[in-house]
Design a protein around this motif. Structure first.
Motif, PDB file in Angstrom:
ATOM      1  N   GLU B  46       0.856  -1.224  -0.083  1.00 56.00           N
ATOM      2  CA  GLU B  46      -0.063  -0.046  -0.084  1.00 56.00           C
ATOM      3  C   GLU B  46       0.775   1.184  -0.063  1.00 56.00           C
ATOM      4  N   HIS B 540     -19.221 -14.075  -3.177  1.00 56.66           N
ATOM      5  CA  HIS B 540     -19.494 -14.961  -2.164  1.00 56.66           C
ATOM      6  C   HIS B 540     -20.856 -14.477  -1.865  1.00 56.66           C
ATOM      7  N   ARG B 573     -12.676 -14.676  -6.524  1.00 51.98           N
ATOM      8  CA  ARG B 573     -11.801 -15.899  -6.043  1.00 51.98           C
ATOM      9  C   ARG B 573     -12.628 -16.824  -4.953  1.00 51.98           C
ATOM     10  N   ILE B 574     -13.212 -16.068  -3.984  1.00 55.80           N
ATOM     11  CA  ILE B 574     -13.774 -16.658  -3.102  1.00 55.80           C
ATOM     12  C   ILE B 574     -15.143 -17.763  -3.539  1.00 55.80           C
ATOM     13  N   SER B 605     -17.475  -8.338  -2.822  1.00 56.32           N
ATOM     14  CA  SER B 605     -17.231  -7.017  -1.755  1.00 56.32           C
ATOM     15  C   SER B 605     -16.393  -6.304  -2.322  1.00 56.32           C
ATOM     16  N   ALA B 607     -12.590  -6.826  -2.576  1.00 57.09           N
ATOM     17  CA  ALA B 607     -11.119  -6.884  -2.157  1.00 57.09           C
ATOM     18  C   ALA B 607     -10.189  -6.337  -3.097  1.00 57.09           C
ATOM     19  N   VAL B 608      -9.250  -5.885  -2.512  1.00 51.86           N
ATOM     20  CA  VAL B 608      -8.303  -5.188  -3.442  1.00 51.86           C
ATOM     21  C   VAL B 608      -7.760  -6.277  -4.569  1.00 51.86           C
ATOM     22  N   GLN B 609      -7.504  -7.357  -4.250  1.00 52.48           N
ATOM     23  CA  GLN B 609      -7.217  -8.159  -5.476  1.00 52.48           C
ATOM     24  C   GLN B 609      -7.978  -8.457  -6.308  1.00 52.48           C
ATOM     25  N   ARG B 628     -21.849  -0.336   2.505  1.00 48.85           N
ATOM     26  CA  ARG B 628     -20.670  -0.031   2.820  1.00 48.85           C
ATOM     27  C   ARG B 628     -19.445  -0.838   1.956  1.00 48.85           C
ATOM     28  N   ARG B 630     -16.908  -2.154  -0.304  1.00 46.13           N
ATOM     29  CA  ARG B 630     -15.933  -1.666  -0.789  1.00 46.13           C
ATOM     30  C   ARG B 630     -16.000  -1.412  -2.454  1.00 46.13           C
TER      31      ARG B 630
END
Lengths: 546, 657
Positions: B46, B540, B573-574, B605, B607-609, B628, B630
């Motif tokens: 980061e 997910h 990925r999840i 959600s 996630a950054v990846q 909320r 992301r």
């Protein structure tokens, strides 16, 4: 191929201290001997995490002159000038007067430093002296032949998800050496095997998990410079041994973290959410206002101390550092012991070199050296400290003041046995950083096609755990490696089983690529049902300034 | 279970046959493996981001061996194993630190190593780099291979930092040898043959002459580092060569030898507005998406009102705007028409003409179509050897034409053909080339002693798509660029347009060919989400595989039907880990990176990846029950609510249209 004289597993403070000292001794004694260090991380410091408030004396001895010129270490070391302790309730912070805080917990004369930076510096110095450092090699097990440790075997590489060899399959190589130093850190796989083979301590080893965030500020920070703050109380419930910390790291960075004893009773306690609770406390929030979290991490700390130390030497091997359990929980310190024990290990070996004999007797002087150094004495003084808090914080505090005088040795119990049926953490979630973002800031990664390096040994036990302990691993793993999935007809694949719901069916689903190598799962699974082995080399977190 | 280290399975395709004595297979075939140390863009801490400037602090990234060079190393090992007595030489050009990369290589597959290092190389672009490496290769041939010409130069198709894929073909051009691009597999019996993806499809080609250069795609499980080999490599010799020691001429290396210059670096998100517009009704969401989708596809167009005005000044370049035309079957490949439209627009800024370069067997009616789409002149080069694409004859013909007419701009499609041909043409014409541009515009540039008017500003992603760079050409007669298909729009056909056709027959000879194509297989369009116009991804939040399958495919199909485009289903990925979808559908850092016109994220959600795998999408829509989440920070449009209710409502709404 030149044979290896000394093999050191783990390039943390203990391993590198041993390596540096060995090279100094060999050069001094005019010996042509090789010192090889291997580490499973991608690079120096990547798997090292601590607060850290550090007693630099041990480093002054090992690398004298480190303060004299500008270097990686001087760039990141911050002398401690203000040292405070607070007790936190849900809303307030009560400063404890200096004289109330036991002398051993004072930090005058200390410096704060990110441990990964210290390790990076030591690695630089080690290379300069001719230590052979190899990163990205995971040691899987000891090679023991006729009771003598001959070296280590590396983890296999190139297996697919189902454990079948791929075209680039490379079976784990054997690395043999005349003598081996195990410095593989908290609940290290090899140190654990060592204790199983050669003898564990009187008390089972117990652990805490430390969960940390590094906060950066664009300019001045409200927390202030050269300041160290420790807190007791909120958010740790009375029954949980724990506390928080905030350390100045230079002028624009503050390290904030929380440590929780893994003997907590709650099935659904989530350390990362506790850290967010801590950061949301009005006092803490004020100190960190305007800052951004740029890096995070987590790791366990061995806290059993003196009474949990097992055998320290065996034919052909010695253990040092956290892997041996050299942590003084009274002072909350372990790094300088790691360095000291590394140095002692090196001296022991260097002295045994002329005879070329590394059997047990030759290495037994290791313990003596540790005693002479004062390390053992300090640990012995703190021998009942951690156990004092078995009955909670309130009872523990007075007990901890007299614990060294107790004629008895207080016992510890394995952390996994303390989770209590139906005990729920409760309380409202504090919001703050979500766990997914937290995990991404650790920089952890693993090859996704790899066989999972964590395994659930018996899935049927998980159902019982979900019923009694809220599927504990789905809460306590900082990396959210474990998720509960109820399958097709159930409710969602939530991360943690909500308190009070008894699921009908389901299982643990794994995300091993999130693993932080913190070792919490190996310690805390109530059924001892999780096996953690090192994944292929070069994986796991990438801590740069932890 | 334990296979001996390094033993490879049977070669691809044919079963192993013993080599005939005296045949190629019995003789050594050495390998020179070109490797590069690059920043690890798959793991960006980061604090490496300078959010204000929108740039990446490269020094804060870990250094690794370029992943495709690791593939090349594995590929080369297969070659040398099949040809006993062969030597392997690793070559890298870089600062002294690049030595680590050579040690890394040696610890995977033994050999020798050369570090080409010199301060004079600093600032080199692809042209200067290619020249420098070619000089080193000549010295390797002379001194390390005993003047043997029996070698293959193997390297990864591109490096993750530059991403241009230009250096390998330019090295081949400097050395005057063939290059075989996009290699995916090899056969070694009875002789070396390489399976690759070419413009015609999957080909098996056999080199007729050595040395030859080949670039490798991700096709193999890469060799791991061995501890014991790493130990050996440390103490083994690594040759260190300077610019002078390889006979490199100072004007052709480093900054002096470069033909392009980066003049601005910025963040990709600068180009997208930040705020997510939350919508409450499915119908409203579809309306918004439809309106925006129609307007999209013109990313490379100048924003409204931004038309370059020369204002009577003298432009720095003079000449026509050319497009290299690719044929597809009996017609013209769409990307060439897209480029013509762009060339027309750019040329009009400066009042210049547009030329279409058409290598072909026979022009036929194609010239008319090209003129209708904007060409003023069609340069039809007709020759039997130009019927099917072959790099060297095409390069020869086109570069001769370029040298003769000196256009100021030449555009190529970043297609398999364009990526092989453009670098060689650029090198042969001593011109700068910028690959994979997402934006082209005419502009001015003034800095230091440079005062340029009416030049081509070329913008492209770099560092794995994490940053954008704007580049200009220097010290060249022609500014060359390649553009990805689908970035520009096909211009409307105007049959009333007139233009002229200039026919020529280039001087080409069959004996110039250095490879023989053994077989060609047209490639069936694989279901890759990378090529889709629309990607509908589930995460997910879909909760179960049944739900995932029930909702996503119909939604994707309807969106594809109503908006017009190829729609595919993706997954986070999840979701893949939960078993909702297979890995080939995974979008994200460890899956695929997609840049569709429309990306719909359901129950993800953010996630950054995951974001890093789809942030380049033109329109991003997110649907999630957590307001909320992301993902909404990256979305253009969002809806909060239960996916099980919203998705069917969207499908229903789409069915009405």
């Amino acid at each position: 191929m030149k044979p290896i004289d000394v093999l050191i597993v783990g390039a943390g403070p203990a391993g590198l201290a041993a390596a540096i000292r060995l090279r100094d001794r060999f050069d001094q004694d005019g010996r042509d001997a090789s010192v090889v260090v291997i580490d499973k991380a991608f690079g120096p410091g990547y798997h090292n995490l601590s607060g850290a408030a550090f007693e630099p004396a041990a480093l002054d001895e090992l690398l004298p002159g480190w303060r004299e010129e500008r270097n990686l270490l001087t760039d990141h070391v911050t002398p401690v000038k203000r040292d405070e302790m607070y007790f936190l309730t849900g809303r307030w912070a009560l400063k404890l007067p200096h004289f109330v805080v036991p002398r051993r917990m004072h930090h005058t004369g200390d410096v704060t430093i990110p441990l990964s930076r210290l390790v990076q510096y030591m690695a630089q110095q080690a290379e300069k002296k001719g230590v052979e450092l190899y990163y990205g090699y995971s040691a899987r097990s000891l090679i023991v032949e006729r009771g003598v440790v001959r070296g280590v075997k590396l983890a296999d590489a190139g297996l697919d998800k189902d454990g079948r060899p791929k075209p680039n399959y490379m079976p784990g190589e054997e690395i043999r050496a005349r003598v081996t130093i195990l410095a593989d850190g908290t609940r290290g796989v090899l140190s654990t095997q060592f204790r199983e083979l050669f003898g564990a301590g009187r008390n089972p080893q117990v652990y805490s998990v430390g969960i940390k965030a590094v906060v950066n500020f664009p300019d001045e920070n409200p927390f202030g410079n050269n300041r160290v703050v420790h807190t007791l109380g909120y958010p740790a419930p009375n029954s949980v041994f724990g506390g928080g910390f905030m350390y100045s790291m230079g002028e624009k960075t503050v390290a904030v973290g929380f440590i929780l004893g893994l003997d907590w009773k709650y099935g659904d306690l989530n350390p990362q959410r506790e850290l967010e609770r801590y950061r949301a406390h009005p006092f803490v929030r004020r100190q960190l206002k305007g800052g951004t979290v740029l890096a995070t991490g987590a790791k366990t700390i061995p806290e059993g101390g003196y009474l949990s130390l097992g055998r320290l030497t065996a034919p052909g091997a010695l253990i040092a550092g956290d892997g041996a359990g050299f942590v003084n929980i009274e002072k909350i310190k372990g790094i300088h012991y790691a360095i000291q024990s590394g140095v002692c290990a090196a001296d022991t070996i260097a002295d045994a070199f002329p005879a070329g004999d590394f059997r047990h007797d030759a290495l037994s002087s290791y313990s003596q050296r540790l005693t002479e150094l004062g390390l053992m004495r300090e640990l012995k003084h703190a021998r009942n400290y951690r156990q004092s808090f078995r009955w909670g914080l309130i009872a523990g505090m007075p007990l901890s003041l007299i614990q060294s005088h107790l004629p008895v040795a207080l016992a510890t119990h394995p952390d996994r046995l303390t989770t209590r049926r139906g005990a729920h953490r409760g309380g409202r979630d504090a919001g703050g950083m979500d766990q997914t973002t937290y995990i991404s800031l650790t920089g952890t990664s693993h090859r996704e096609d790899e066989p999972s390096h964590v395994s659930i040994l018996d899935a049927s036990q998980c159902l019982e755990c979900a019923d009694r302990f809220a599927a504990s691993c789905t809460h306590f793993c900082p990396g959210q490696v474990y998720r509960w999935s109820e399958g097709e007809d159930g409710a969602d694949g939530s991360v943690g089983v909500p308190s009070g719901d008894a699921p009908r069916g389901g299982e643990i689903v794994l995300s091993p690529s999130n693993c932080l190598h913190c070792m919490t799962c190996a310690v805390k699974c109530p059924y001892d049902n999780i096996r953690w082995i090192p994944p292929e080399g070069g994986e796991g977190p990438r801590y740069k300034a932890m | 279970m334990s296979a001996p280290r390094g033993k490879s399975p049977a070669p691809v395709g044919k079963p192993a046959r013993p080599a005939r004595s005296g045949s190629r297979a019995a003789r050594p075939l050495h390998c020179i493996v070109l490797v590069k140390q690059v920043p690890d863009v798959s793991n960006i801490p980061e604090d490496a981001w300078d959010r204000e400037k929108g740039t990446l602090k490269r020094a804060m990234l870990d250094s690794i061996l370029n992943p495709l060079d690791l593939q090349a190393l594995t590929f080369a090992r297969r070659i040398t194993e099949a040809h006993p007595g062969s030597r392997t030489i690793y070559l890298t050009m870089g600062p002294p630190q690049a030595r680590e990369t050579l040690v890394d290589c040696l610890s995977r597959a033994p050999g020798e190593a050369v570090l080409l290092t010199d301060r004079a190389f600093a600032g080199a672009d692809t042209v200067a780099t290619s020249y420098s490496l070619a000089c080193a290769i000549r010295r390797i041939e002379k001194e390390l291979l005993g003047r043997s010409r029996d070698y293959v130069i193997v390297t990864g198709m591109q490096s993750v930092d530059g991403d241009t894929a230009q250096v390998p073909p330019q090295i081949a051009e400097e050395l005057g040898i063939e290059h075989i691009a996009y290699a995916q597999a090899l056969e070694t019996q009875p002789e070396l043959a390489i399976r690759r993806i070419g413009p015609q499809g999957a080909e098996v080609v056999r080199p007729l002459r050595y040395p030859v250069l080949t670039t490798v795609t991700a096709c193999m499980d890469p060799l791991y580092r061995s501890f014991h080999q790493a130990r050996e490599a440390r103490s083994g010799p690594i040759h260190e060569w300077s610019a002078e020691s390889v006979g490199a001429s100072p004007q052709r290396i480093g900054l002096a030898g470069s033909r392009t210059q980066v003049y601005r670096i910025f963040s990709p998100s600068e180009e997208r507005s930040k705020a997510c517009e939350f919508v409450h009704e499915p119908a409203e969401l579809i309306d918004r998406i439809q309106a925006r989708y129609k307007a999209a596809g013109g990313r490379a167009r100048a924003a409204e009102g931004e038309v370059y005005d020369l204002a009577g000044r003298k432009p720095s370049y003079k000449g026509e705007f050319w497009v290299l035309v690719e044929r597809e079957g009996d017609g013209i490949r769409s990307v060439s028409l897209e480029l013509l439209g762009k060339a027309r627009e750019l040329a009009d800024c400066l009042g210049e003409k547009v030329g279409a370069v058409l290598p072909c067997g026979e022009a036929g009616t194609l010239a008319k179509d090209l003129i209708a789409c904007g060409a003023d002149t069609v340069y039809a080069m007709e020759h039997p050897l130009l019927c099917e694409f072959l790099p060297i004859p095409f390069k020869k013909a086109v570069s001769e034409l370029v040298r003769k007419h000196r256009p100021q701009v030449m555009l190529f499609g970043a297609t398999p053909l364009g990526r092989e041909l453009a670098p060689r043409i650029a090198y042969a014409c001593d011109s700068g080339l910028t690959a994979d541009c997402t934006k082209l515009e005419i502009g001015d540039y003034a800095k230091g002693d440079l005062d340029l008017v009416g030049i081509l500003k070329q913008t492209r992603p770099a560092l794995g798509g994490n940053i954008m760079a704007t580049i200009l050409t220097r010290d060249s007669a022609t500014q060359m660029a390649t553009v990805r298909p689908g970035v520009l729009r096909v211009p409307p056909r105007d049959p009333s347009r007139t233009g002229r056709v200039i026919r020529s027959k280039p001087d080409l000879a069959a004996r110039e060919l250095g490879v023989r194509t053994v077989s060609v297989e047209a490639l069936e369009k694989k279901a890759s989400i990378r090529d889709a116009d629309i990607v509908v991804s589930g995460g997910h939040g879909l909760r179960s595989r049944a739900l995932f399958e029930r909702l996503l495919r119909p939604l994707a199909d309807e969106l594809g039907r109503v908006l017009g485009g190829d729609a595919k289903v993706g997954a986070s990925r999840i979701a893949v880990e939960d078993g909702f979808a297979t890995h080939d559908r995974q979008v994200g850092q460890t899956g695929q990176t997609v840049q569709p016109r429309l990306y719909v994220a359901l129950g993800i959600s953010g996630a950054v990846q995951h974001i890093s795998g789809m942030a380049g999408s033109e329109i991003i829509v997110a649907i999630n029950k957590d307001p909320r989440a992301r993902i909404f920070n990256y979305a253009d449009y969002g809806m909060v609510g239960d996916i099980e209710l919203i998705a069917p409502a969207l499908i229903h709404e789409l069915e009405k249209r």
